[in-house]
Design a protein around this motif. Structure first.
Motif, short mmCIF file in Angstrom:
data_model
loop_
_atom_site.label_atom_id
_atom_site.label_comp_id
_atom_site.label_asym_id
_atom_site.label_seq_id
_atom_site.Cartn_x
_atom_site.Cartn_y
_atom_site.Cartn_z
N ALA A 163 0.86 -1.18 0.00
CA ALA A 163 0.00 0.00 0.00
C ALA A 163 0.90 1.23 0.00
CB ALA A 163 -0.90 0.00 1.23
N GLY A 187 0.39 4.04 1.43
CA GLY A 187 0.39 4.76 2.70
C GLY A 187 -0.20 6.14 2.52
N ASP A 188 -0.58 6.73 3.62
CA ASP A 188 -1.22 8.05 3.59
C ASP A 188 -0.30 9.16 3.11
OD1 ASP A 188 -3.50 6.84 4.56
OD2 ASP A 188 -3.10 7.39 6.65
N HIS A 189 1.00 8.97 3.27
CA HIS A 189 1.94 10.04 2.97
C HIS A 189 2.73 9.83 1.69
CE1 HIS A 189 1.02 11.63 6.89
NE2 HIS A 189 1.25 10.44 7.42
N GLY A 190 2.45 8.77 0.96
CA GLY A 190 3.12 8.53 -0.31
C GLY A 190 4.32 7.61 -0.17
N THR A 224 6.97 6.88 2.98
CA THR A 224 6.94 5.51 3.49
C THR A 224 8.33 4.89 3.42
OG1 THR A 224 4.63 5.29 2.80
CG2 THR A 224 5.84 3.25 3.24
#
Length: 196
Positions: free
Chosen positions: A145, A147-150, A154
């Motif tokens: 994935a 992730g929320d921050h790219g 990550t």
């Protein structure tokens, strides 16, 4: 140095590494490097304008070896999870090898790294970019994935999470009993956390 050999920046860096290994960063001088090469110190200064520039270049060369060694994992074929694990294993092995195989040079470079934080910052950026390349492949393949921050953030988190196994500040721990188990546990945790 034989009179017919050309003095190159690479030869100077090789000689500098040997001089640093022999005398340490506090005592090694450009004159020592020139003497090892059989040239005048002015010849060395034609390639590196200052002692600081020479020390920065030898530090960068030393760190760049890691980037080169790890490149097949970042750019190579194969499943992203395996490549990431291989990359982390290889980085740990490289750092352990340097710490245990050449402790004098490792100690010397610890001093030089402290003097050349910009070189270290660039080195870390290269390593994080390699992790990001693997993660991007994994995201593309549906294995990881983003992730929320790219991917880049990550990748930096993966690098930071495994710090104990590549930051020379922890070198004393690398020969401790159970370190391999600790390493595998952290890598397993990281890769599970990345799963899509």
């Amino acid at each position: 140095m034989a009179a017919t050999e050309t003095l190159t920046a690479e030869r100077i860096l090789e000689a500098t590494e040997e001089v640093l290994r022999r005398y340490g960063p506090a005592k090694a001088t450009v004159v020592d490097v020139a003497r090892a090469l059989g040239v005048s110190h002015g010849s060395v200064y034609r390639h590196f304008r200052t002692k600081a520039a020479l020390r920065e270049a030898v530090t960068e060369r030393w760190l760049e070896r890691n980037v080169t060694e790890l490149r097949p994992y970042a750019e190579g074929p194969g499943p992203a999870a395996e490549r990431l694990t291989g990359w982390l294993e290889h980085l740990f092995a490289l750092k352990r090898q340097k710490a245990g195989g050449d402790p004098e040079l490792m100690a010397t470079f610890q001093v030089l790294i402290g003097e050349n934080s910009a070189v270290v910052d660039r080195h870390v950026e290269h390593l994080v970019a390699q992790i990001a390349a693997v993660l991007a492949d994994g995201v593309r393949d549906g294995v990881f994935a983003a992730g929320d921050h790219g991917v880049t953030a990550t990748a930096r988190a993966v690098f930071d999470a495994t710090d104990r196994f590549h930051d020379p500040a922890h070198a004393a721990d690398w020969a401790a009993p159970g370190i391999e188990d600790d390493f595998r546990a952290v890598v397993s945790l990281v890769t599970r956390g990345l799963r899509a």
